[in-house]
Design an enzyme around this catalytic site. Sequence first.
Site, PDB file in Angstrom:
ATOM      1  N   CYS A 291     -32.941   7.627 -27.802  1.00 47.02           N
ATOM      2  CA  CYS A 291     -33.132   6.605 -27.266  1.00 47.02           C
ATOM      3  C   CYS A 291     -34.329   6.008 -27.392  1.00 47.02           C
ATOM      4  O   CYS A 291     -34.700   5.476 -28.449  1.00 47.02           O
ATOM      5  CB  CYS A 291     -32.671   6.715 -25.966  1.00 47.02           C
ATOM      6  SG  CYS A 291     -32.377   5.343 -24.899  1.00 47.02           S
TER       7      CYS A 291
ATOM      8  N   HIS B 206     -28.159   9.922 -25.313  1.00 49.90           N
ATOM      9  CA  HIS B 206     -28.684  10.980 -24.658  1.00 49.90           C
ATOM     10  C   HIS B 206     -28.037  12.326 -24.843  1.00 49.90           C
ATOM     11  O   HIS B 206     -27.175  12.673 -23.919  1.00 49.90           O
ATOM     12  CB  HIS B 206     -28.853  10.730 -23.322  1.00 49.90           C
ATOM     13  CG  HIS B 206     -29.862   9.705 -23.110  1.00 49.90           C
ATOM     14  ND1 HIS B 206     -31.328   9.811 -23.081  1.00 49.90           N
ATOM     15  CD2 HIS B 206     -30.223   8.536 -22.962  1.00 49.90           C
ATOM     16  CE1 HIS B 206     -31.981   8.796 -22.892  1.00 49.90           C
ATOM     17  NE2 HIS B 206     -31.109   7.699 -22.925  1.00 49.90           N
TER      18      HIS B 206
ATOM     19  N   GLU C 219     -29.093  15.278 -24.546  1.00 55.99           N
ATOM     20  CA  GLU C 219     -29.463  16.245 -23.764  1.00 55.99           C
ATOM     21  C   GLU C 219     -28.902  16.322 -22.414  1.00 55.99           C
ATOM     22  O   GLU C 219     -28.879  17.209 -21.502  1.00 55.99           O
ATOM     23  CB  GLU C 219     -31.058  16.052 -23.635  1.00 55.99           C
ATOM     24  CG  GLU C 219     -31.549  14.861 -22.702  1.00 55.99           C
ATOM     25  CD  GLU C 219     -31.545  13.482 -23.428  1.00 55.99           C
ATOM     26  OE1 GLU C 219     -32.133  12.728 -22.955  1.00 55.99           O
ATOM     27  OE2 GLU C 219     -30.915  13.562 -24.655  1.00 55.99           O
TER      28      GLU C 219
END
Length: 193
Positions: free
Chosen positions: A82, A172, A174
Amino acid sequence: MKIGILALQGAFAEHAKVLDQLGVESVELRNLDDFQQDQSDLSGLILPGGESTTMGKLLRDQNMLLPIREAILSGLPVFGTCAGLILLAKEITSQKESHLGTMDMVVERNAYGRQLGSFYTEAECKGVGKIPMTFIRGPIISSVGEGVEILAIVNNQIVAAQEKNMLVSSFHPELTDDVRLHQYFINMCKEKS
């Protein structure tokens, strides 16, 4: 193996958790001293999501921009998610200057709009398989240079790519339970060492 995570602002803790799940040591890099102290031990670097303008300013204020840029250009594997993707871009459509400017791509900030315009999907990512993708006001990659490999496309937009030692995603990884894109990056780091 030790991976540095830029920890000036943004989702750095979430990346550290994923690396821990994969049994990979991580270190948070908050200033130039942290980076210089750990640089020779780093197998890779993660530039997390967050606010790219703020992160770029903090990189400049901490005198980290040029040392990190030089390390990347010297072959240090880097994974930008991002805002991290925006930091790596050679050109940002809504800005006069780039930040690190190491990856041959043009990006558009906040292409996926406001927080309410954020979304989740699943899509094929080359070399990884079908993975979950969480977009939060994410950028899109408008165009890439010849040396950049497109890894994933969502809604006819490039959302993941790789150029040599640089891996980026608009989304994302994560923030999901799927660790495969991080594992892909770990494999890139292993190949470099």
